[in-house]
Write an enzyme that holds these catalytic residues in place. Structure first.
Site, mmCIF file in Angstrom:
data_model
loop_
_atom_site.group_PDB
_atom_site.id
_atom_site.type_symbol
_atom_site.label_atom_id
_atom_site.label_comp_id
_atom_site.label_asym_id
_atom_site.label_seq_id
_atom_site.Cartn_x
_atom_site.Cartn_y
_atom_site.Cartn_z
ATOM 1 N N LYS A 106 14.029 6.857 -7.605
ATOM 2 C CA LYS A 106 12.924 5.723 -6.972
ATOM 3 C C LYS A 106 11.762 5.599 -7.902
ATOM 4 O O LYS A 106 11.281 6.694 -8.491
ATOM 5 C CB LYS A 106 12.457 6.496 -5.859
HETATM 6 C C1 5RP Z 1 5.295 10.369 -2.672
HETATM 7 C C2 5RP Z 1 6.251 9.469 -2.286
HETATM 8 C C3 5RP Z 1 6.240 8.555 -1.170
HETATM 9 O O1 5RP Z 1 7.341 8.733 -0.441
HETATM 10 C C4 5RP Z 1 6.282 7.017 -1.567
HETATM 11 O O2 5RP Z 1 6.283 6.910 -2.909
HETATM 12 C C5 5RP Z 1 5.204 6.295 -0.881
HETATM 13 O O3 5RP Z 1 5.697 5.167 -0.759
HETATM 14 P P1 5RP Z 1 4.708 4.014 -0.861
HETATM 15 O O4 5RP Z 1 4.430 3.803 -2.325
HETATM 16 O O5 5RP Z 1 5.468 2.703 -0.606
HETATM 17 O O6 5RP Z 1 3.666 4.142 0.049
HETATM 18 O O7 5RP Z 1 7.398 9.489 -3.040
HETATM 19 O O8 5RP Z 1 5.228 10.545 -3.960
#
Ligand code: 5RP
Length: 296
Positions: A203
């Site tokens: 991710k």
């Molecule tokens: C925190 C995470 C979160 O789950 C994620 O990145 C947050 O999602 P978004 O940026 O879309 O609110 O991994 O580090």
């Protein structure tokens, strides 16, 4: 004991048809074991090869984030439209009905709050517990270039070793520190490191030249949404990420902080699974949201 097979019908072994031996549909994922693939196949839609993951694990370091003060009220209505939920085991057990047949990706790291150095994380969940709640993957962050870079890398590799023992994929999250440049060079480095160290899915953030990031990463990449953007901009980002090789989104704030979260997740689905153009998806958002006067 079943009765003996005494049927007089001629048996058919379909000798003219070779047994199918299809490759698994996800990038770089063909050599995993059955349970591991089955878990990935519950996160990713096997038709589109993509996923809409709804991230709401933010509370593990920042408490009741805006939009997540009451996940039972704000998140449960969104769950039917997500392919997978990314959350903590605390929220899973306290608020998510076990009858909700959704893939889950469990946050497995933790330690510091927003009041402290965030890269000082440790593994904060035993793999046995992920199996107990039937998770489809577990997640940890890697702080490449951060103060505790090596520690966070060891968190990932330890989790991968534990996951491999039970067939549990690991989602490697590339955390970008406050003072770090978010560009393709950095994101290529961080995502590739996660994959090389054993993450089955990575991710990261969408950046210009994203196609070089996905090309250099041998496993599927999903993008985080990041800070709340106007809905059209978030849909454009998702569209571009998919066009440039992302296998989906793991989006949080841009969905649950939207003026119309259900309409937004439906629009994101169209972009991710059907390649719908962002402008068209935005029209859909407006129609479902009943916000005709909404400005992009
Ligand atoms: C925190 C995470 C979160 O789950 C994620 O990145 C947050 O999602 P978004 O940026 O879309 O609110 O991994 O580090």
């Amino acid at each position: 004991m079943p009765e003996a097979d005494v049927s007089k019908a001629e048996k058919n072994y379909y000798t003219d048809q070779p047994q199918k031996n299809e490759a698994f549909f996800l990038k770089g994922s063909n050599n995993y074991d059955w349970g591991f693939k089955n878990r990935l196949g519950r996160i990713f839609n096997c038709e589109s090869g993509r996923t809409v993951m709804l991230a709401f694990d933010h509370g593990y370091f920042q408490g009741p984030t805006t939009g997540l003060e009451r996940p039972d009220i704000t998140i449960l209505p969104l769950a039917p439209f997500a392919d997978a939920l990314m959350l903590t085991r605390g929220i899973l057990r306290s608020l998510i009905p076990p009858s909700l047949a959704k893939a889950t990706v469990l946050r497995a790291s933790g330690g510091p709050s927003i009041l402290k150095e965030l890269s000082n994380e440790h593994i904060a969940m035993n793999m046995e517990d992920a199996v107990r709640v039937n998770a489809c993957a577990v997640a940890t962050q890697v702080f490449v270039g951060g103060e505790n870079e090596t520690q966070s890398v060891m968190n990932l590799t330890n989790l991968v070793d534990a996951g491999n023992r039970v067939g549990m994929p690991v989602l490697g999250v590339t955390a970008v520190g406050k003072d770090m440049v978010r560009d393709a060079k950095y994101i290529r480095l961080a995502t590739r490191m996660c994959a090389e160290l054993g993450a089955a899915v990575v991710k990261t953030y969408f950046v210009p030249e994203f196609e070089t990031v996905t090309a250099a990463c041998p496993v599927p990449i999903v993008i985080a949404g990041g800070k709340k953007l106007p809905e059209l901009d978030a849909l454009k980002m998702a569209y571009e990420a998919i066009r440039q090789g992302a296998a989906g989104v793991d989006m949080g704030r841009n969905i649950f902080q939207s003026e119309a979260p259900v309409a937004m997740i439906k629009a994101v689905r169209k972009v991710v699974h059907d390649n719908m153009k962002p402008e068209q998806a935005f029209e859909l958002f407006l129609a479902h949201a009943n916000l005709k006067k909404h400005k992009a």
